[in-house]
Design an enzyme around this catalytic site. Structure first.
Site, PDB file in Angstrom:
ATOM      1  N   ASP A  78      13.545 -34.313   1.824  1.00 42.76           N
ATOM      2  CA  ASP A  78      13.918 -34.781   0.365  1.00 42.76           C
ATOM      3  C   ASP A  78      14.507 -33.903  -1.147  1.00 42.76           C
ATOM      4  O   ASP A  78      14.563 -32.491  -1.274  1.00 42.76           O
ATOM      5  CB  ASP A  78      12.916 -36.184  -0.205  1.00 42.76           C
ATOM      6  CG  ASP A  78      13.290 -36.890  -0.976  1.00 42.76           C
ATOM      7  OD1 ASP A  78      14.117 -36.635  -2.105  1.00 42.76           O
ATOM      8  OD2 ASP A  78      13.858 -38.056  -0.379  1.00 42.76           O
ATOM      9  N   HIS A 110      12.309 -38.904  -6.137  1.00 43.59           N
ATOM     10  CA  HIS A 110      12.497 -39.506  -4.972  1.00 43.59           C
ATOM     11  C   HIS A 110      11.694 -39.267  -3.340  1.00 43.59           C
ATOM     12  O   HIS A 110      11.179 -40.705  -3.308  1.00 43.59           O
ATOM     13  CB  HIS A 110      14.007 -39.104  -4.509  1.00 43.59           C
ATOM     14  CG  HIS A 110      14.785 -40.428  -3.434  1.00 43.59           C
ATOM     15  ND1 HIS A 110      14.934 -39.461  -2.236  1.00 43.59           N
ATOM     16  CD2 HIS A 110      15.164 -41.273  -3.189  1.00 43.59           C
ATOM     17  CE1 HIS A 110      15.813 -40.687  -1.620  1.00 43.59           C
ATOM     18  NE2 HIS A 110      15.505 -41.395  -2.524  1.00 43.59           N
ATOM     19  N   SER A 155      17.291 -45.584   1.113  1.00 47.67           N
ATOM     20  CA  SER A 155      16.548 -45.092   1.302  1.00 47.67           C
ATOM     21  C   SER A 155      14.784 -45.203   1.833  1.00 47.67           C
ATOM     22  O   SER A 155      13.617 -44.319   1.994  1.00 47.67           O
ATOM     23  CB  SER A 155      16.273 -44.114  -0.108  1.00 47.67           C
ATOM     24  OG  SER A 155      16.610 -43.498  -0.515  1.00 47.67           O
TER      25      SER A 155
END
Ligand SMILES: *[C@@H]1O[C@H](CO)[C@@H](O)[C@H](O)[C@H]1NC(C)=O
Ligand SMILES: *[C@@H]1O[C@H](CO)[C@@H](O)[C@H](O)[C@H]1NC(C)=O
Ligand SMILES: *[C@@H]1O[C@H](CO)[C@@H](O)[C@H](O)[C@H]1NC(C)=O
Ligand SMILES: *[C@@H]1O[C@H](CO)[C@@H](O)[C@H](O)[C@H]1NC(C)=O
Length: 849
Positions: free
Chosen positions: A192, A230, A402
């Site tokens: 990520d 994220h 996600s």
């Protein structure tokens, strides 16, 4: 050269001594290439480096016989031509095959020693990122918290763990925790944008050894850009610890490693290394990203990345195979489908789509025949509550597919604590066997040949940790993989050259999908099963060569001998690509368990405009499944990439029957309504998901009138309510203006202060009530624009944050004391908009730097 050889020797000595961290790249000064050496070739790596005038950097990730080499960029050396390395390679290759130069020994040895050479170009992958927030309400999960001694302040808000409002809609993990299963000993890698290992929630579960930063080539995946949150959020979903920070991860005693690749462009070799990083220790790779979800791209992993994935499957975890989990994509509302993404439609990835807290399909979540399961994520006004970047920071605005993928990762980690010997295919079988049907009224559900419900939106259903782990405990491991590769069917002398020069093929007549187009049949016999040691079916790959002037008009449907249909490609209005399908590979899991013997039919049709047309050149299939005799099984090897049609290493079938489509037999329970049809949105999709289609039809006119009426009514209600509120406020408004200001400045209340600032707008939302969760999809727009800002995009986003967002419609979640402070910066729509802008700017910086 001496210097090169010495450094090579040093390097080899070093790499033998320990696993080497990849060295820092310097893309500004050098061009990088990956070469694959034939281990039986007659020329050594050093000699090849000499001939190509390149410097050997290191082995390419975990790929045996693959080497990363580099040469100075031509700009810095005016005496070198543009791509000297590729040119030398090509020249030597052609000299080696040219008969007139029989004496060219060097060239022959050289060409026979290099199997593969690819130049590395930095590319940016897109996060399948978070729509905005809407806080949970209610007082949740107290009993479970008491029984398990959970003191995490936001546990009560984590509806995906305990959903009091819709109890059947949660990951069902607490029953697994109560059995003492919490993911101990399992490592998941978050591939990520970084992982904040200083977070109180993650520091004890962070695995530094298997972490790496491929963007900046440093040992730790430190989030550095302002929006690098994220990966931390996804990691929190998997392994946020049981403590007094935020909430809990699904496998809260498992470990997480962070591999940073999304914070800037990276090359194939780095992406390949990232997907194999620590692959003996790491069990699961969590990938919430992919090519842009814009409904127009069709892109997948390059050959080098495919090799790395297969390397992980064949050799990772001591041969049991890495588990790759991919988010299905957030382009649903843009008509995107996960079969146009080569990562999500790979048989090696568990593709996870999203379902919201009410069990409904959120419009952003992509459908396709490669979807395996769904997991809970944002939609209908709720988001995922998880850890955020910062020492003691949390967020309640995580979502999109996600956030669905890491929830699946957490469930797999729980199962692998109990059964570490599960192979990558056992995990997929357990998904198929234990996924739970939800939203059963959705017409997208169909019954497959073996009686299992399947849906392009939900896959086999929602992942349920309780059912998954219970089944895993009893599970008998599947036999090794087997496969049947069919010959390629070539229609009417169809051919394609390397640069998409299509000729021949069967013209695709236009019109309605059911009786137009062209059908081609492929026969599978029971002898073929025997010959290929093939017992029972799992995945199917269909590879097609179709020339077409507007790719988005082509619909491709696979029909099994039992009449079960897999829609491989539905219409995609935004897809205007003119190069058709040059050997694109589709995947379906819908035929899992079905008897493959009989005639498989591929129906290619064109729903589009007359005059924009194309031809179907040919296709082939691979049936994947389990073997009859485990001792005869062998690992699959990736064939060389064929860029022409028919594929050079195949004897095509040229007399295969084509069928003029008439009414086909339909299996019982088969849904005859196209999933990807753009006409009627299913009730759970909401009306705004179809906005883009409405714009192009006269329906838009009526919808616009409707909106005006709603607006006028809303304004009236708003004015009426404001009047009522003002009357009320007079009764107990006692806080003087300056005190209020003082309060606003204290950190914990900044959030509230903002919503007060936006007070009027807020009331307007209240008047409208919940509108739609379409902002989930629109929020994605900025992430899929590839760094370019469109001027009307801005207008659109203000429109949405003004009217459709429901994220400001309620006051922020009251938080428990000072612990677990929410990240206020992502919680108001005005900031969310900045966020979008800033994101675009920083993308620009990334691509130009
Ligand atoms: C949750 O898991 C348990 C097993 O741990 C199972 O008995 C139960 O049916 C599951 N609940 C749902 C709603 O599926
Ligand atoms: C294909 O090509 C062959 C030889 O070039 C020719 O004889 C044959 O008629 C062609 N078939 C079609 C269907 O065009
Ligand atoms: C197919 O498209 C081309 C132009 O792209 C046109 O010249 C031709 O007439 C079309 N054929 C049919 C049958 O529509
Ligand atoms: C297909 O759609 C029509 C209306 O559009 C509906 O009446 C019918 O029930 C649908 N069929 C299935 C199997 O859902």
């Amino acid at each position: 050269m001496r210097c090169l050889s010495i450094s090579l020797v040093l390097f080899l000595a070093y790499s033998a001594a320990s696993t080497l961290s990849p060295t820092r790249r310097s893309y500004h000064s050098h061009d990088y290439y990956v070469i694959e050496l034939d281990p039986h070739g007659s020329i050594s790596l050093t000699d090849i480096a000499d001939i190509l005038e390149v410097e050997v950097v290191e082995q390419a990730g975990e790929l045996a016989n693959h080497w990363l080499v580099r040469a100075e960029k031509p700009e810095l050396n005016p005496f070198r031509d543009s791509d000297r390395v590729l040119e030398t390679f090509k020249t030597l290759q052609s000299r080696s095959s040219s008969l007139s130069l029989r004496s060219d020994d060097v060239a022959r040895h050289f060409a026979s020693s290099i199997k593969f050479l690819s130049k590395q170009r930095p590319r940016q992958r897109v996060k399948r990122a978070p729509p905005p927030i809407s806080p949970a309400d209610g007082n949740l999960a107290r009993g479970i918290a008491e029984r398990l001694g959970i003191t995490d302040p936001l546990f009560k808000d984590q509806w995906h763990l305990v959903n009091e409002e819709f109890p059947e809609h949660m990951m069902n993990v607490t029953s697994v925790w109560e059995m003492g299963i919490t993911g101990k000993g399992v490592i998941s890698s978050l591939v990520d944008d970084g992982l904040d290992y200083t977070s109180l929630d993650l520091k004890d579960n962070f695995d530094a050894t298997n972490s790496y930063d491929f963007n900046d080539h440093e040992d730790l995946p430190t989030p550095k850009l302002w929006d690098d949150h994220h990966g931390t959020r996804c990691a929190g979903q998997v392994a946020a610890g049981k403590n007094t920070a935020c909430g809990l991860g699904i496998a809260y005693e498992s470990k997480v490693a962070g591999v940073r690749i999304l914070s800037g462009p990276i090359t194939d070799v780095d992406e390949a290394s990232a997907l194999n990083y620590g692959y003996q220790d790491v069990s699961i790779y969590s990938c919430s990203w992919g090519p842009a979800d814009n409904g127009e791209s069709m892109e997948g992993p390059s050959q080098l990345i495919k090799k790395a994935v297969l390397n992980g499957i064949n050799n990772g975890r001591g041969g049991k195979g890495s588990i790759f989990v991919f988010a299905s994509g957030n382009g649903g509302a843009k008509g995107d489908q996960c079969n146009f993404d080569g990562y999500t439609n790979s048989i090696y990835s568990v593709t996870v789509a999203a379902v919201d807290h009410q069990g409904l399909h959120p419009p952003y979540s992509e459908a396709c025949a490669a979807n395996m399961v769904v997991a809970y994520s944002s939609g209908s006004g709720q988001h995922i509550v998880t850890t955020d970047k910062g020492e003691d920071k949390c967020t309640n605005s995580h979502g999109g597919t996600s956030a669905a993928a890491p929830n699946a990762v957490g469930v797999f980690a729980l199962a692998m604590e109990v059964r570490p010997e599960l192979t990558w295919r056992d995990i997929q079988h357990l998904c198929v066997e234990t996924a739970r049907m939800i939203n059963s009224n959705d017409p997208d559900w169909e019954i497959t040949a073996v009686g299992r419900p399947y849906s392009y939106k939900y896959g086999f259903g929602v992942l349920d940790a309780g059912l998954f782990v219970s089944a895993a405990k009893e599970w008998s491991l599947v036999k090794p993989q087997a496969w049947i590769e069919t010959r390629t069917i070539q229609l009417n002398n169809g051919t394609m050259t390397e640069d998409y020069g299509y000729s021949g093929g069967h013209f695709i007549s236009q019109g309605d999908g059911d009786n137009k187009g062209v059908m081609s049949a492929m026969t599978i016999t029971s002898d073929m099963l025997q010959e290929n040691n093939f017992e029972s079916l799992e995945h199917i790959n269909v590879r097609v060569w179709i020339g077409h002037k507007k790719r988005g008009d082509v619909e491709i449907v696979l029909i099994s001998p039992n009449g079960v249909k897999s829609v491989l490609a539905g219409q995609r209005q935004a897809d205007k690509d003119q190069n058709g399908f040059p050997g694109w590979t589709f995947m379906s899991v819908k035929h899992w368990g079905e008897n493959p013997v009989g005639d498989w039919i591929l129906h290619v049709s064109d729903q589009g405009i007359p005059g924009v047309n194309g031809s179907f050149l040919g296709w082939n299939m691979i049936f994947w499944g389990s073997s009859i005799d485990a001792t005869k099984a062998k690992p699959y090897e990736l064939p060389e990439e064929a860029l022409v049609f028919p594929p050079p290493n195949d004897t095509p079938i040229t007399d295969a029957p084509t069928i003029t489509p008439t009414d086909q037999g339909v299996a019982p329970g088969e849904n005859t309504n196209s999933t990807f049809s753009t006409s009627t949105p299913t009730p759970d999709e909401g009306y705004f998901s179809d906005l883009s289609n409405l714009l192009s039809s006269q329906k838009w006119f009526f919808v616009a009138i409707g909106l005006v009426i709603v607006f006028v009514v809303g304004i009236s209600i708003f004015l009426w309510r404001r009047k009522a509120a003002q009357t009320k406020r007079r009764d107990y408004e006692s806080l003087p203006e300056n005190e209020e200001t003082a309060l606003r400045q204290t950190g914990g209340l900044s959030h509230q202060a903002r919503s007060q600032g936006a007070g009027r707008t807020k009331e307007l939302y209240d008047a409208f009530g919940e509108v739609s969760d379409d902002e989930d999809a629109d929020e994605e727009t900025h992430l899929t624009m590839g760094g370019r800002r469109m001027s009307d995009e801005h207008t659109l986003s203000s429109f949405h944050s003004g009217f459709l967002d429901d994220d400001d419609s309620e006051p922020p979640t009251p938080l428990n004391g000072n612990r677990g402070r929410l990240d206020a910066s992502t919680s108001t729509s005005s900031l969310a908009r900045n966020y979008r802008d800033d994101d675009v700017v920083s993308d620009d910086e990334k691509t130009t730097s």
